[in-house]
Structure formats: C-alpha cells, structure tokens
Design a protein around this motif. Structure first.
Motif, PDB file in Angstrom:
ATOM      1  N   PHE A  17     -24.226  25.283  -8.915  1.00 44.98           N
ATOM      2  CA  PHE A  17     -24.633  25.748 -10.288  1.00 44.98           C
ATOM      3  C   PHE A  17     -23.759  26.763 -10.920  1.00 44.98           C
ATOM      4  O   PHE A  17     -23.503  27.536 -10.196  1.00 44.98           O
ATOM      5  CB  PHE A  17     -26.400  26.458 -10.137  1.00 44.98           C
ATOM      6  CG  PHE A  17     -27.030  26.255 -11.401  1.00 44.98           C
ATOM      7  CD1 PHE A  17     -27.768  25.108 -11.161  1.00 44.98           C
ATOM      8  CD2 PHE A  17     -26.872  27.137 -12.420  1.00 44.98           C
ATOM      9  CE1 PHE A  17     -28.665  24.964 -12.507  1.00 44.98           C
ATOM     10  CE2 PHE A  17     -27.731  26.837 -13.569  1.00 44.98           C
ATOM     11  CZ  PHE A  17     -28.662  25.992 -13.560  1.00 44.98           C
ATOM     12  N   THR A  18     -23.042  26.366 -12.033  1.00 45.20           N
ATOM     13  CA  THR A  18     -22.153  27.830 -12.653  1.00 45.20           C
ATOM     14  C   THR A  18     -22.734  27.672 -14.217  1.00 45.20           C
ATOM     15  O   THR A  18     -23.059  26.992 -14.578  1.00 45.20           O
ATOM     16  CB  THR A  18     -20.855  27.198 -12.433  1.00 45.20           C
ATOM     17  OG1 THR A  18     -20.638  25.975 -13.368  1.00 45.20           O
ATOM     18  CG2 THR A  18     -20.301  26.855 -11.164  1.00 45.20           C
ATOM     19  N   PRO A  19     -22.241  28.746 -14.794  1.00 50.72           N
ATOM     20  CA  PRO A  19     -22.557  28.663 -16.138  1.00 50.72           C
ATOM     21  C   PRO A  19     -22.126  27.872 -17.123  1.00 50.72           C
ATOM     22  O   PRO A  19     -22.469  27.130 -17.865  1.00 50.72           O
ATOM     23  CB  PRO A  19     -21.950  30.319 -16.670  1.00 50.72           C
ATOM     24  CG  PRO A  19     -21.617  31.064 -15.353  1.00 50.72           C
ATOM     25  CD  PRO A  19     -21.458  29.988 -14.357  1.00 50.72           C
ATOM     26  N   GLU A  20     -20.882  27.063 -16.559  1.00 50.90           N
ATOM     27  CA  GLU A  20     -20.233  25.994 -17.194  1.00 50.90           C
ATOM     28  C   GLU A  20     -21.074  24.690 -17.166  1.00 50.90           C
ATOM     29  O   GLU A  20     -20.696  23.991 -18.184  1.00 50.90           O
ATOM     30  CB  GLU A  20     -18.878  25.835 -16.811  1.00 50.90           C
ATOM     31  CG  GLU A  20     -17.763  27.160 -17.178  1.00 50.90           C
ATOM     32  CD  GLU A  20     -17.991  28.386 -16.278  1.00 50.90           C
ATOM     33  OE1 GLU A  20     -17.109  29.188 -16.508  1.00 50.90           O
ATOM     34  OE2 GLU A  20     -18.742  28.194 -15.103  1.00 50.90           O
ATOM     35  N   ASN A  21     -21.646  24.413 -15.978  1.00 52.56           N
ATOM     36  CA  ASN A  21     -22.271  22.994 -16.029  1.00 52.56           C
ATOM     37  C   ASN A  21     -23.756  23.262 -15.831  1.00 52.56           C
ATOM     38  O   ASN A  21     -24.509  22.398 -15.497  1.00 52.56           O
ATOM     39  CB  ASN A  21     -21.587  22.472 -14.632  1.00 52.56           C
ATOM     40  CG  ASN A  21     -22.041  23.096 -13.125  1.00 52.56           C
ATOM     41  OD1 ASN A  21     -22.650  24.087 -13.196  1.00 52.56           O
ATOM     42  ND2 ASN A  21     -21.728  22.680 -12.221  1.00 52.56           N
ATOM     43  N   ALA A  22     -24.418  24.516 -16.193  1.00 50.71           N
ATOM     44  CA  ALA A  22     -25.701  24.748 -15.713  1.00 50.71           C
ATOM     45  C   ALA A  22     -26.804  23.673 -16.382  1.00 50.71           C
ATOM     46  O   ALA A  22     -27.541  23.271 -15.830  1.00 50.71           O
ATOM     47  CB  ALA A  22     -26.086  26.093 -16.217  1.00 50.71           C
ATOM     48  N   ARG A  23     -26.513  23.335 -17.804  1.00 51.15           N
ATOM     49  CA  ARG A  23     -27.314  22.241 -18.323  1.00 51.15           C
ATOM     50  C   ARG A  23     -27.357  21.158 -17.542  1.00 51.15           C
ATOM     51  O   ARG A  23     -28.374  20.545 -17.173  1.00 51.15           O
ATOM     52  CB  ARG A  23     -27.265  22.527 -19.890  1.00 51.15           C
ATOM     53  CG  ARG A  23     -28.156  21.540 -20.584  1.00 51.15           C
ATOM     54  CD  ARG A  23     -27.565  21.352 -22.351  1.00 51.15           C
ATOM     55  NE  ARG A  23     -27.962  22.696 -22.842  1.00 51.15           N
ATOM     56  CZ  ARG A  23     -29.233  23.360 -23.132  1.00 51.15           C
ATOM     57  NH1 ARG A  23     -30.278  22.560 -22.873  1.00 51.15           N
ATOM     58  NH2 ARG A  23     -29.241  24.534 -23.600  1.00 51.15           N
TER      59      ARG A  23
END
Length: 631
Positions: free
Chosen positions: A375-381
């Motif tokens: 989980f990262t801010p870039e792929n969170a959704r």
C-alpha cells in the motif's frame, strides 16, 4: 498456574470480552491471556532490567545486590547494574520514539505525494490549518497557492528528522521557561533521527557508562518524538484528512453487524484506513456487497487507526488492544486490514480459524501467513478496491452458525481536537481558565495508553478515570483507553452524572462529556500543545499547571516514550506498572525523584487506581496552591 490468569471474569471487566473469551475457549482458540499464563513466571533479571545482550561477550545477567564483601556484580565489560538498566531503558525509549516518529514521516511522504499529484484519492482537506501551521513554521505564504505552501511545509517537517538544526520546529510552542530548563540540561530536541541514532550510539559498549547521563539523553530522545515526530503526524493528518470536530459514534463488539460485510482497520496510520473507508462508500463497491447477499459494508476500528477514523469520520470502534483477537472470534469479520504497531502476530492464526482475511499493507510490518498488499499513496485506491473485493468474497464463506455478536453498541461523543475545544469556548481559553481559577474544574488529567493482560482489562483505565472526575478533574483521553471510557458511558454528556458538582456544572453548560476524546496515541501531542497554550496564556511553565498524566495499563515502548516526554515537559505522570528499571536504585531514583529537581516533574508507579487517583489529586492540589488558586 495462578487462578486469576484462567478465570475469565478476572481477565476483563467487559461483557463482550468475557463472552468472546468463553467462545474462544470453547472453540480451542488461544488468546493473549492464555499465552501470558504460559509465560508466567517471567524472568526476574529481565523484569529488573539487569540483562545485557548488547555484545557477544555476554549475554550477561547482573545482580542488583552487592556480592559478599560489598563487591558489585558486573558484566563481562565491567558495566554495573545501573549502567545496564539505563542502557536498556534508553534503547526502549529509542524504540518508542522511532515508532511514533516514523509514523510522522509516513504522513509527510503522503502530503508530498499529494503536492506532486501522485496520490489519487487524497487531498488537503483543511487548507486553513495548512496556512496556520505554515505560519508557525515561519513560512511566508503571501501569494502562494495551497500546493506551494504545502511543499514548503513538507520541507520544514522533513528537516525535523535531520541533524543540522539546533532545535525542532515546534519548539516555538514550548513555553519560554520550559525551553530554558531544556537548554540548561542540554536536552533540547534537535532532530528525531539524530536523537534516536545518538541513543543507539551511547548504549553501544564502551560509550555512555554513566546512568544519569544516559537517562538525560533518553529524555531528549523522547522529547524529539513528542514535540516533533508525533506532533508532525497529528498536524499533517489534520491537514490531509480534516481537523476533528465533535460528533457521535458507537463502540464495543456490537458495532460488528451480522447482515453486513465487516472490515476492521487496525494499527496507527490513517493513510491506509482513510482510503479503505473511502472505497467502501463507492456505489459500485456497495453494489458488489449487495449482490453477495450483504446489506452493506461496515468499516469499524481497532486501536489507534480506529481512533483516527473515529475522530474525523465518526466510524465506530470495535475495541482496543486486548479486544483485537476477540473481535475476530465473533465469526462475523470478513477482513482485518492492518498497517503497523500494536498488531499481535496471533491475529493471523485467529483469522485462519474463521473465514477472515488478514491483510497487511506496510513493508515495515509484514506478518507471516498474511495476505500482503503493498500500500502506497500512489496506488492506495487500487489496493483498497482489491481489499474490498476480498472482503466481499469472504462474506460468502462466512459460517452463520459460528456468528455471535455479544452486545449492543454504546453511544459515544468524540472529536475534541484543540481547535474544537477552542471553538466550544468561543475562540479563547479564558472561560476554561476561569473555571479552573474558580475551582469548578480543579485540574486536568491525560489518561492514556494501552491494555496489558497483566491487569484485568480496563479495570484500572476506567477505575482511575471515575475517581478523577469525582474530584472535579477533567480527563482527556487518547488511544486504546478511548474504547474503555466509551464503553463505561464516560464519553457522553450524561456521563457527567458520575463527576463532581463543579465538573457536572461545566459539562452541562457546554454540552460536553466529563472525559474528552482527543485522538490516537500519536495525538498526545495535542495534549502537550494544549498544555503549552495554557502555560503561555498564564505566563508560567507547564510544570506549574494543575495538570497530570496517567497510563494505567501501558505495555509498549511508545507508551514509555510518551510518558518520558510528558515528564520532561513538566507533567507529573503515573504508571500502573513499572518499566523494567527496578534493578537499579539509581535509575529508579531518577525516575521517581531525581527528575523532579531537574525538569519539575517525575514518574509515580501505583497499581491501585483509587490510590493512584489520590496521588494525582494531591499533585493538583499542590499546583493549585502554588498558583494561589486555593487560597
């Protein structure tokens, strides 16, 4: 084996916990209480803090008492019990400071990704607070767009983790008299990573071999967490996810619903849980749940990630630390989504006994046997949608015959950020200070922390709060203790009926509970900031205020770091259990007495909540008298 460790009634004060413990025992599921019994009695050297594993000349076990002839017991290197206990405690504090501060770094990285346009689904929800924080950090904002201001705030916050500054940024919030104390002692926090690294260096063999000196740096290390790492996490989370304001919610295992897909978020980082919640509300995801036969999707919280969503979104709380295994035992949890900290590895095994998916999301917190999502801010959704899909699939595999929701939920009021408190007071602290001066509210107690299976669950947490509010002492809570206070009815205005007459009057006039929920354990930084605001308003030091703190059932390194930065900031702090320092009368003496002369506060250890409340009340009486409030 001690009968107290096997009698379920002695494990927890709560009906939902006791019912699930009976169910777990009937189904052959091991819990933290079972493992505590297996580990008892504990190693006495470890309890005293007199073991050393810092090199391979050992490990060494040091007697706390002198050998015949008065000769001190020493390790292979020559270190005595005082040095070894101080080293161990210093590393304990470094671990706790690292935990909360690394959380702060993750939030900085998320805000940076938002600024760079790389974090779909995240946004700056409180731009007004962004501008206020920028002003505190000395950033000129005139003519700048919101993202430009945010970029400068990101840089300033990153600088607090480095090594080239004389002091962290938020030292501007610390009263001048307190800053002078730190400067005199040489404990002004300079940078989070610097203080943690120096603590590890000092405790290497052949470095700091003077216990009092090591203890002073432990205080500096903790202060870097309280006034930088944790404070950054709190303030930037408000900027990203919204500053909490009062709202209603519910608490206990009754928030888990038989008819819905149930997802529990657990850990400490709202970067993960906020996106899980957002995706759970998407129409297409809700339609998938309905097609699977569910009436909807319930997202509920555990521990501090739960507190973050509770404060900002009103999401219900299923439980605190010792409820995490028992929540799965209800048989109605489709997924437990975790980030980091306070997550028992046993949850993987408990989840495997049911249809529950256990999903970890952080590279720094992998769990053997878990489903891993990077989980990262870039792929969170994208990752959150995959998690929701897994949970909906799991709903179809639920065994209705094993579902047992033991209680109905209890209502609570939450959302008391400093901004919300000031707004309730009309924008000024004066009404609150007037109440203190009049004795309507005699003082304040921050009652915070965890659960520890060595203590009957929440008996000390609830016990000390009830005793304090009877004495017209307003209580502020964060973290796992929130669930306990809520289940006891203390987070409702009606709970003021359990308080003294002065506190009852104030609660009635403002429509607030006698116990204010201020957030997750990171948000103890809110309480320190509030202490700074009050002290500055009165022109005194924090140590002069009728303010105390308590961690009745603490267990973790982070809790020790919080306690030490509270004491080093001037707040007398109660612990329900002692840290592992009793093998050195020097270190114990510093903690219980010596710090008072250095920083104007100290620790006190007392297991009995009634006696502990009396000790805290005595301290408040002393401070009120010194301020001339009880003349």
């Amino acid at each position: 084996m001690d009968d107290r460790q096997t009698d379920i009634n002695n494990m927890s004060i709560w009906e939902d916990a006791q019912k699930m413990l009976h169910k777990a025992r009937a189904e052959g599921i091991e819990t933290a209480w079972d493992r505590l019994a297996q580990q008892t009695p504990h190693c006495r050297f470890c309890e005293l803090g007199t073991t050393c594993r810092n090199c391979v000349m050992g490990p060494c076990r040091i007697s706390a008492k002198a050998a015949p002839g008065g000769k001190l017991s020493r390790g292979v290197c020559g270190a005595d019990a005082h040095v070894i206990v101080a080293r161990n405690f210093g590393r304990f504090i470094a671990g706790g400071s690292a935990g909360h501060s690394d959380h702060g770094r993750d939030v900085i990285e998320t805000l940076e990704a938002v600024v760079e346009g790389k974090a779909e689904g995240y946004e700056i929800r409180d731009p007004a607070k962004l501008l206020r924080i920028a002003g505190e950090l000395g950033i000129a904002v005139d003519g700048l767009a919101v993202n430009e201001v945010a970029a400068l705030v990101v840089d300033a916050c990153y600088s607090d983790f480095g090594s080239r500054r004389g002091a962290v940024n938020f030292i501007s919030r610390v009263p001048a008299k307190r800053r002078q104390v730190w400067e005199k002692l040489g404990i002004t926090p300079r940078g989070v990573d610097r203080e943690i690294a120096e603590m590890m260096h000092r405790t290497h063999m052949g470095c700091d071999n003077d216990a009092p000196n090591t203890m002073l740096h432990a205080a500096r290390c903790a202060l870097s967490d309280g006034w930088a790492g944790s404070m950054i996490a709190t303030e930037l989370c408000d900027i990203l996810f919204g500053t909490p304001s009062p709202r209603m919610s519910t608490v206990n295992l009754g928030v888990i619903k038989k008819e819905t897909v149930n997802i529990l978020v657990h850990g400490h980082n709202p970067v993960v849980s906020e996106m899980i919640l957002a995706v759970s509300r998407e129409p297409e995801v809700l339609e998938q749940a309905r097609q699977a036969g569910a009436a909807g999707i319930t997202v509920a919280g555990l521990c501090c990630t739960g507190n973050e969503l509770l404060m900002r979104q009103g999401i219900p709380m299923a439980g605190n630390h010792l409820m995490t295994e028992l929540a799965i035992v209800t048989g109605a949890v489709e997924a437990v989504v975790v980030d980091y900290q306070c997550i028992m590895p046993s949850l993987v095994q408990v989840a495997a006994c049911y249809h529950t998916r256990f999903i970890d999301t952080a590279p720094k917190a992998r769990f053997t046997g878990a489903v891993h999502m990077n989980f990262t801010p870039e792929n969170a959704r994208q990752e959150a949608r995959a998690i929701l899909h897994m949970a909906i699939e799991a709903f179809a595999a639920r065994d209705p015959g094993r579902v047992d929701i033991p209680v109905s939920p209890v209502n609570i009021m939450t959302g008391f950020s400093n901004e919300a408190i000031l707004e309730a007071l009309g924008g000024s602290l004066d009404p609150l200070l007037d109440a203190v001066k009049a004795g309507t509210v005699r003082g304040f107690a921050a009652v915070v922390g965890c659960n520890n299976p060595k203590v009957r669950q929440d008996s000390a947490n609830v016990g000390i709060i009830k005793e304090l509010i009877k004495k017209d002492i307003m209580v502020l809570v964060t973290g796992c203790i929130t669930t306990a206070a809520g289940k006891a009815g203390l987070l409702l205005p009606e709970g003021a009926a359990m308080a003294g007459p002065g506190l009852q009057k104030l609660c009635a006039s403002l429509g607030i509970p006698p116990v204010l929920h201020m957030g997750s354990c990171v948000d103890n930084a809110r309480i320190m900031h509030l202490c700074g605001l009050i002290a500055n308003s009165l022109g005194v030091d924090i140590s002069d205020l009728p303010v105390v703190a308590s961690a009745p059932e603490w267990y973790s390194e982070k809790a020790a770091a919080i306690g030490l930065y509270a004491v080093a900031s001037g707040v007398y702090t109660h612990l329900g259990l002692p840290p592992n320092i009793l093998g050195s009368d020097v270190v114990t003496g510093i903690a219980l007495n010596g710090l008072e002369g250095l920083v104007g506060a100290s620790f006190v250890v007392e297991a009995d909540p009634v006696k502990a409340a009396d000790l805290l009340d005595r301290r408040i009486r002393t401070k009120r008298s010194a301020l001339g409030l009880d003349a």
